[in-house]
Design a protein around this motif. Structure first.
Motif, PDB file in Angstrom:
ATOM      1  N   SER A 220      20.204  18.887 -21.356  1.00  0.00           N
ATOM      2  CA  SER A 220      20.419  19.380 -19.999  1.00  0.00           C
ATOM      3  C   SER A 220      21.881  19.733 -19.802  1.00  0.00           C
ATOM      4  CB  SER A 220      19.986  18.307 -19.000  1.00  0.00           C
ATOM      5  OG  SER A 220      20.370  18.663 -17.702  1.00  0.00           O
ATOM      6  N   CYS A 221      22.767  18.891 -20.277  1.00  0.00           N
ATOM      7  CA  CYS A 221      24.198  19.139 -20.149  1.00  0.00           C
ATOM      8  C   CYS A 221      24.595  20.381 -20.953  1.00  0.00           C
ATOM      9  CB  CYS A 221      24.974  17.915 -20.625  1.00  0.00           C
ATOM     10  SG  CYS A 221      26.742  18.059 -20.445  1.00  0.00           S
TER      11      CYS A 221
ATOM     12  N   VAL B 271      22.691  22.947 -21.734  1.00  0.00           N
ATOM     13  CA  VAL B 271      22.162  24.143 -21.064  1.00  0.00           C
ATOM     14  C   VAL B 271      23.083  24.531 -19.914  1.00  0.00           C
ATOM     15  CG1 VAL B 271      20.269  24.989 -19.632  1.00  0.00           C
ATOM     16  CG2 VAL B 271      19.779  23.798 -21.764  1.00  0.00           C
ATOM     17  N   LYS B 272      23.529  23.553 -19.135  1.00  0.00           N
ATOM     18  CA  LYS B 272      24.450  23.840 -18.036  1.00  0.00           C
ATOM     19  C   LYS B 272      25.761  24.414 -18.563  1.00  0.00           C
ATOM     20  CE  LYS B 272      22.544  20.314 -15.020  1.00  0.00           C
ATOM     21  NZ  LYS B 272      22.731  18.999 -14.407  1.00  0.00           N
ATOM     22  N   ALA B 273      26.248  23.883 -19.676  1.00  0.00           N
ATOM     23  CA  ALA B 273      27.497  24.378 -20.256  1.00  0.00           C
ATOM     24  C   ALA B 273      27.337  25.818 -20.742  1.00  0.00           C
ATOM     25  CB  ALA B 273      27.941  23.476 -21.394  1.00  0.00           C
TER      26      ALA B 273
ATOM     27  N   ILE C  78      25.190  28.065 -19.601  1.00  0.00           N
ATOM     28  CA  ILE C  78      25.079  28.927 -18.421  1.00  0.00           C
ATOM     29  C   ILE C  78      26.451  29.156 -17.808  1.00  0.00           C
ATOM     30  CG2 ILE C  78      24.182  29.019 -16.059  1.00  0.00           C
ATOM     31  CD1 ILE C  78      21.663  27.631 -17.127  1.00  0.00           C
ATOM     32  N   LEU C  79      27.251  28.101 -17.690  1.00  0.00           N
ATOM     33  CA  LEU C  79      28.598  28.236 -17.152  1.00  0.00           C
ATOM     34  C   LEU C  79      29.437  29.162 -18.025  1.00  0.00           C
ATOM     35  CD1 LEU C  79      30.703  27.367 -15.059  1.00  0.00           C
ATOM     36  CD2 LEU C  79      31.276  25.479 -16.565  1.00  0.00           C
TER      37      LEU C  79
END
Length: 51
Positions: free
Chosen positions: A27-28, A30-32, A34-35
Motif C-alpha cells: 500500500s505504501c 503504491v502511494k509512493a 502515484i506520488l
C-alpha cells in the motif's frame, strides 16, 4: 503432539503477520509510485510550458 501443534500455530501466525506486513508495504509503495507519477507529470507540464 503438543510441540507439533505449537509449530503449526507459529507457522500460521507467521503467515498472517507476513501477509499483513506485505499488504502495508505494498500500500505504501503504491502511494509512493502515484506520488512520483504526479510529480513527474507536474515537472513535464512545467518543462513543456516553458519551452
Amino acid at each position: 503432539m503438543d510441540s507439533s501443534f505449537t509449530l503449526y500455530a507459529l507457522i500460521i501466525a507467521a503467515i498472517v503477520v507476513g501477509f499483513l506486513v506485505v499488504k502495508k508495504v505494498a500500500s505504501c509503495l503504491v502511494k509512493a509510485v502515484i506520488l512520483l507519477a504526479i510529480v513527474a507529470a507536474i515537472g513535464l507540464y512545467y518543462y513543456v510550458s516553458t519551452t
